[in-house]
Structure formats: C-alpha cells, structure tokens
Design a protein around this motif. Structure first.
Motif, PDB file in Angstrom:
ATOM      1  N   CYS A 364      39.139  48.646  34.552  1.00 60.49           N
ATOM      2  CA  CYS A 364      39.958  47.551  35.062  1.00 60.49           C
ATOM      3  C   CYS A 364      40.463  46.757  33.861  1.00 60.49           C
ATOM      4  CB  CYS A 364      39.147  46.663  35.989  1.00 60.49           C
ATOM      5  SG  CYS A 364      38.513  47.511  37.449  1.00 60.49           S
ATOM      6  N   HIS A 365      41.726  46.973  33.502  1.00 57.75           N
ATOM      7  CA  HIS A 365      42.283  46.341  32.299  1.00 57.75           C
ATOM      8  C   HIS A 365      43.362  45.322  32.619  1.00 57.75           C
ATOM      9  CE1 HIS A 365      45.711  49.017  32.938  1.00 57.75           C
ATOM     10  NE2 HIS A 365      44.857  50.034  33.027  1.00 57.75           N
ATOM     11  N   PHE A 366      43.920  45.361  33.843  1.00 59.30           N
ATOM     12  CA  PHE A 366      44.837  44.352  34.372  1.00 59.30           C
ATOM     13  C   PHE A 366      46.151  44.239  33.601  1.00 59.30           C
ATOM     14  CE2 PHE A 366      40.399  43.021  35.077  1.00 59.30           C
ATOM     15  CZ  PHE A 366      40.352  43.162  36.455  1.00 59.30           C
ATOM     16  N   GLU A 367      46.530  45.273  32.871  1.00 60.38           N
ATOM     17  CA  GLU A 367      47.735  45.194  32.047  1.00 60.38           C
ATOM     18  C   GLU A 367      49.030  45.330  32.844  1.00 60.38           C
ATOM     19  OE1 GLU A 367      48.068  44.389  28.615  1.00 60.38           O
ATOM     20  OE2 GLU A 367      46.106  43.689  29.277  1.00 60.38           O
ATOM     21  N   TYR A 368      48.988  45.933  34.016  1.00 57.16           N
ATOM     22  CA  TYR A 368      50.189  45.985  34.833  1.00 57.16           C
ATOM     23  C   TYR A 368      50.371  44.629  35.526  1.00 57.16           C
ATOM     24  CZ  TYR A 368      49.948  51.025  34.107  1.00 57.16           C
ATOM     25  OH  TYR A 368      49.908  52.269  33.537  1.00 57.16           O
TER      26      TYR A 368
END
Length: 693
Positions: A364-368
């Motif tokens: 889960c990196h939330f970059e979008y």
C-alpha cells in the motif's frame, strides 16, 4: 511508440472506469430499457449498494487473460495460444470466473472445452469450429480493454494483441469488436476527440463488416439527432436489436449501445455511464467498456469520488483458481498492467515506479491520486480517511486518517481474507486463500503532527479471534515512525486483518504510508480448523482453498478431495518462492493421488504423484510430464508424510522420512507458487495437515 505522458494516472482512471462500469451494470444485466426506467426512473449512480462487490466475469477475463503476456509470450510477442493457456490456467474447470452456460451456448465455455481437449487457439474460438452464432457473442469486446491499456497510444500493438486474445474464444465480428474496443482505449491516451477515437478504431476493422455498420449507423443518427439519446436507442433497438441476431448475447446490439453512450455522453464520464446503463441489455459489459474508454480519455479528475470511487474503495474481488489472486486492489492491477506496458515498449519507468513494480507491487503505497488500496478503519465514530499529498514517507502521497479523542483503539487495516458475510451476493463464486501468513513481517510508516499518539502493528486470526500485536510506538510529532510486527509461527491460523492500531487521548490525525507485507511463511494449516463457507445454494468452498475440479469437503477433521476423473485444490500465496511443504495425506480409493507445490494455476505446477506401486515427480505445463519415477509400495487407508523442498530450480522429496531422487529443472522451471493436493483417475484422498516453512 513510447509510453505517453501522464500514462499511469490515465491507466488508473481507465481501470477504475472499467470496474465502475461493471458494478454500475451488474445487477440490472439483461434488463430492458423499459424495466430500468420503471424501476429506477433516471439512473444517476450505482443502482444497488453492496457490502463489497463480489467477483465478475468482466474483470476476471481482462485481468487474467492479460497474464498470458507474462506467463507464456516470448519477448511480448503475443500468440493466441498464450492467451488460451492463461484461460486454462486461471479459470477453474466449469466453475466461477465466467458464465458456464454449456457447450454451444456460452462462447467462453465452448472455447475452454475446445482448448482442454487439445484444439489449439485460434481454432478454439473459430467460426470453422463453433459456427457464427457462438463465435460472434459479446465476449470478444468485454474481456479486451486491458490490451488497449497495455499498449497506450499504440493502436497498432493494441489491435495486434486484441486480435490474438479475442481469437481464442471468438471470430468474425467477435474479433472485430475486440480490436475496435482495444484500439479505442489505446488511442484515448493521446486523443480526446470522441469522433477521432471512433475513426481510429474503425480504421482497424473491415469497412463492410456488421460491426462497422452498427458503429457507422449510430454515428449517422447522432449527427442528425444530437440531442435525443432515447430516440437513438429506439433506432438501435429497431434496426440492430437482439431479435436481429442469434445467440444469447450478440456483440452487435451491445456495440451500438457503447457507441451511443460515448456520443451522447458529450465527453462527460458520469453522463456517459448513466446513458449506457439506462439502455439496458448487457449493462455491466457495455458500461465497463464505455467507462474504460472515458476513464482513459478524461483522467481521474472527471470521475466523481463520492459517487463512483468511494463505494469501490479500490477493492477488486476475483474468482480465479488462484485464491490469493482473488483479493486485489486497483493500484496493484494498475501497476501490473503498467509493468507489462513498459516492458512491451522497451522502456523503464521513473525510479520510484520501477522500485514499486519490481519490489512491492502489492504494497500500500498510495501513489495513485485518490487511491486507498481497499484500506478500512474501525473503532470509533466519525473516523475518516482520504488519500493525501500533504505528507509522504516515500514518493508523494499517503493515507490521511483522523479521529476524535478516545480511550478506544482505532484499527486502520487491510483485509487479508474474505468470508461469505463480507458480500451481498456470490457473483461468479469467489473463493480465497489469505494474502498474509504467520512467519511474515508487516511494517508501515506513520506520521503525526500531534503529541500523545501511540501506534502498533497487529494481525487478527479469524479462526480464534486472537489479535497479535507488535511493540507500541509513541510517535514523535512532525516525524515518521516505522512500527513493525514479525508474526510468530502459528498453528492453524487464518489471518484476516493486518494493520495499525492507533490510540490517543486527544483529537488526532495520522498519515500512513508504505504498508508492506514481507518475509516467508512459517505456519501449519490444520484441516480440523477449516470450515465450509456457504456463499449460496451451489457454492460451498472450504476456507483457504480454491478447487480446480472435484469434490472438496470436510469430514471428521480432514479435508477430502475426490473426483470421477481428475481433481485438484490449492491454498497459499501465488508468489511463494523457496519453501518446504509437508503434507499429511491419506489415499482412500483409486490408484492415483498426490500433492502439489509451486502451483501457479490449473496447468502450471509440480506434483508428487503416487500410482500403482510407484511415486513420481511430475511437472504440469498444460499436461503432466514425468521428471523421475521410483518404486514405492503405498497402501490405501494409510497416512503418508510427504515433504517437498523447493529451492530455486531444485525439487527434493521425502516420503515418511525416506529421501527420494533430487531433480533440478533446467527447462523453464516454475520458481514460485502455492501448494495443493490432487487426485486422478477417480481417486479420493484426504488431507489432515500442511506445514509450510
């Protein structure tokens, strides 16, 4: 052609548009315009709310058929048989995944059985083999969007991929529709004018085919009557309706609906979706195709978050035969598609995305922008979360979560297993294996501006309700803390949640970034702790297992598998690499039974197979081949401990402590995969325990 500017966000928007369209149309699929109008009046959003939206064929096909580009294609040169093998590998035998309507009724079912019985692609989907009616149903376009997404701004490549993919199951207008939709998706990355997109898509199919005719006629009607989509639908109904074509769901009427919606939607995502859905017929398929094209064309900013994105929460449930790949989030899918696109284009993404694609695609990196990775919160009222660019541990974005002062713990978590109670229905019969296991480590980065905020990582075992926590860390204001938890070895656990517990005596706000699962499993699966999961009257999987074929059930503390011909059942993560698996298995009837390792699907695995006084190590690559064979005098009704150690290309086997031959696979070895049990020729065996180390 190179990867166009802004590709990743447009790709994410296109895949979102696809999933939004599926959900919007799913529960009114097959309805007429009149019934929809009478029931809902004017649609403006999702007709039905879901606890979570279950699996659907319109997302199963596009995502899993695409995997043939990685699994089988050489240097991204896709052949029909590559997609055919993806179909055989990821779909269970006549269950889940798509509509199994019978040979000669369901196009996909027909092609699947053709492939299973040695009829190769593209003959498997040809008019020559199956006739016009079967070959020209709607599936040629509904499973095809990803071939445009993986070839952004490159309609030549999109058309080539789409023709290869559609020909596995379809022919004639079924293939033309696939090419048309894939080219439209591809060209929408670089062109916003709808008519130019349609012109480009038309240029790749024969001008005199029926598909071109319906597109041309709907466009002509729109030019003459640009303000009345209902009149356009009446025209379509009268001249290209279901009564004009054979089969249960022909591609031509539904193609007309897609074109109508794209034109009368006037460039607006929501208007396009609603018009497409109001027309009826094969709603989820049509709205998904239109949604994908419009998502790519317009980008994220035109997809209303509260109306369309929030109810989905980035979750994608699938129903492949690989249970851990049935729990996905949309950022993972986007990154997977993008990694293939960069490979096909011979380019590398920028450094951050390259690291995500290679090392933590399912983190889960939330970059979008706006992404949530299907994260959830629980513990107090008035808690909320959103994607934010205010703080980031790596990259540019994180998940912002805030709540009020409370003595209660708040859980910010990722669901790592799903049960029947988590769904409103059983669309396409999903079943699951967990995506996290004892022995692994979970970690995250957490930021707080306020003092007095304490966080700790946790996991929850669904079988016992036990919560295992890591060390509590009090966050230093204005800096990042990095809590972690090494999950201890656990006997018989089923981990269903993993995340962060937050406690504060004051109002609080934290930012979460880089929630990562890593490390190797160390656990024991105990059959006596598993349970039958009752989704609906004809779908009762056993917890943690997916069934490729056969009868799988629990009896007297053991898991039983039997079949009249061949049966297999799997559990574990799809990407386990080097591990040792020990199985306690008892054969009961028949002459052939065994255990599987490195399972990548229904036609990709290794098996230790017992038959008539011998034991063999076998490799399944669309058919089992023997790697070695040795005498072994086994007996029905006796439990055997089968230990398999998989290290790189080397497979070593022990049976009741007796060492068997070592084999090193030098011919395209399977290097990762889950585990399972199998029977053949009418066998029946039971499993008491699996130990994974």
């Amino acid at each position: 052609m190179g990867i166009p500017k802004g590709y990743l966000e447009k790709l994410y928007a296109g895949w979102l548009g696809k999933i939004i369209g599926i959900r919007a149309g799913a529960n009114i699929e097959g309805w007429t315009y009149e019934k929809i109008k009478e029931t809902y009046g004017e649609l403006d959003g999702y007709p039905v709310d879901f606890i979570n939206f279950a699996a659907d064929d319109d997302s199963n096909g596009p995502f899993f058929f695409l995997r043939g580009l990685q699994d089988s294609a050489v240097n991204y040169d896709l052949k029909p048989q590559d997609v055919g093998e993806a179909l055989l590998n990821y779909a269970a035998f006549e269950r889940g995944f798509f509509w199994w309507g019978g040979y000669g009724m369901s196009t996909e079912h027909t092609a699947y059985l053709n492939l299973r019985n040695g009829i190769p692609a593209p003959r498997s989907g040809s008019i020559e083999q199956n006739g016009y009616a079967v070959a020209e149903q709607i599936g040629g376009q509904i499973f095809i969007d990803t071939w445009g997404l993986v070839a952004p701004g490159n309609p030549d490549l999109a058309a080539k991929y789409a023709q290869a993919a559609a020909s596995v199951t379809h022919d004639g207008n079924g293939i033309y529709g696939g090419i048309f939709v894939a080219v439209a998706v591809s060209y929408a990355f670089v062109e916003k004018d709808i008519n130019r997109i349609l012109d480009k898509a038309l240029s790749y199919i024969p001008s005199d085919c029926e598909y071109a005719r319906v597109v041309t006629e709907v466009r002509r009607f729109h030019r003459e009557h640009p303000d009345d989509w209902r009149a356009a639908f009446q025209f379509l109904h009268d001249h290209f309706g279901y009564d004009k074509y054979p089969g249960s769901c022909h591609i031509i009427p539904n193609a007309g609906v897609i074109i109508l919606a794209l034109l009368y939607g006037e460039g607006d995502f929501t208007r396009t979706i609603n018009i497409c859905n109001m027309c009826g017929w094969d709603t989820d398929c049509n709205v998904a195709n239109a949604g994908c094209i419009m998502g790519v064309r317009n980008g994220l900013e035109d997809i209303d978050y509260e109306k369309w994105r929030k109810p989905i929460n980035d979750l994608l449930i699938c129903s492949s035969v690989v249970g851990s790949l049935n729990i996905l989030d949309l950022p993972y899918c986007t990154s997977y598609i993008a990694s293939l696109a960069y490979g096909a284009a011979g380019e590398e993404p920028e450094t951050l995305w390259k690291e995500i694609f290679e090392n933590r695609m399912d983190s889960c990196h939330f970059e979008y922008p706006g992404s949530t990775h299907a994260m959830r919160v629980r513990g107090q009222e008035n808690i909320a979360f959103e994607n934010s660019s205010e703080q980031a541990y790596t990259g540019k974005r994180s998940l912002k979560v805030w709540g009020a002062a409370s003595s209660e713990l708040t859980a910010i978590y990722r669901q790592t297993y799903y049960e029947p109670k988590d769904f409103s229905d059983s669309r396409y019969n999903p079943s699951f294996s967990a995506i996290l296991y004892p022995g692994q480590t979970i970690r995250a980065a957490v930021f707080s501006k306020e003092p007095g905020v304490t966080v700790q990582m946790y996991v929850k075992d669904l079988h016992t309700g036990t919560i295992v926590t890591g060390e509590a860390v009090e966050l230093v204001p204005e800096s990042w803390g990095t809590p972690h938890l090494h999950i201890p070895a656990m006997e018989g656990a089923l981990l269903g949640e993993a995340g962060i517990l937050v406690q504060s005596q004051n109002d609080w706000c934290v930012y979460v970034d880089d929630l990562i699962f890593e490390g190797k499993p160390n656990y024991t699966l105990e059959a006596k702790l598993e349970k039958r999961e009752d989704f609906c009257f004809d779908h009762h999987p056993v917890s943690q297992f997916t069934t490729m074929k056969g009868l799988l059930y629990l009896q007297e503390g053991e898991l039983h598998l039997s079949c009249a011909d061949f049966g297999e059942a799997y559990t574990g993560r799809w990407d386990w690499k080097d591990y040792t698996a020990e199985f306690a298995v008892t054969p009961w009837t028949g002459n052939v039974w065994g255990v599987n390792v490195r399972v990548q699907g229904a036609i990709r695995s290794y098996a230790v197979m017992f038959r008539d006084g011998v034991v063999s190590l076998m490799k399944n690559h669309n058919g089992y081949e023997t790697l070695w064979e040795a005498p072994f005098d086994w007996k029905l009704g006796q439990e055997y401990w089968v230990r398999v150690e998989a290290q790189g290309p080397q497979i070593q086997v022990w049976i009741d402590g007796c060492e068997m031959p070592v084999f090193r696979d030098e011919s395209s070895p399977w290097l990762e995969g889950s585990v399972g049990i199998c029977v053949r020729e009418g066998g029946h065996c039971s499993l008491r325990q699996i130990q994974i180390r």
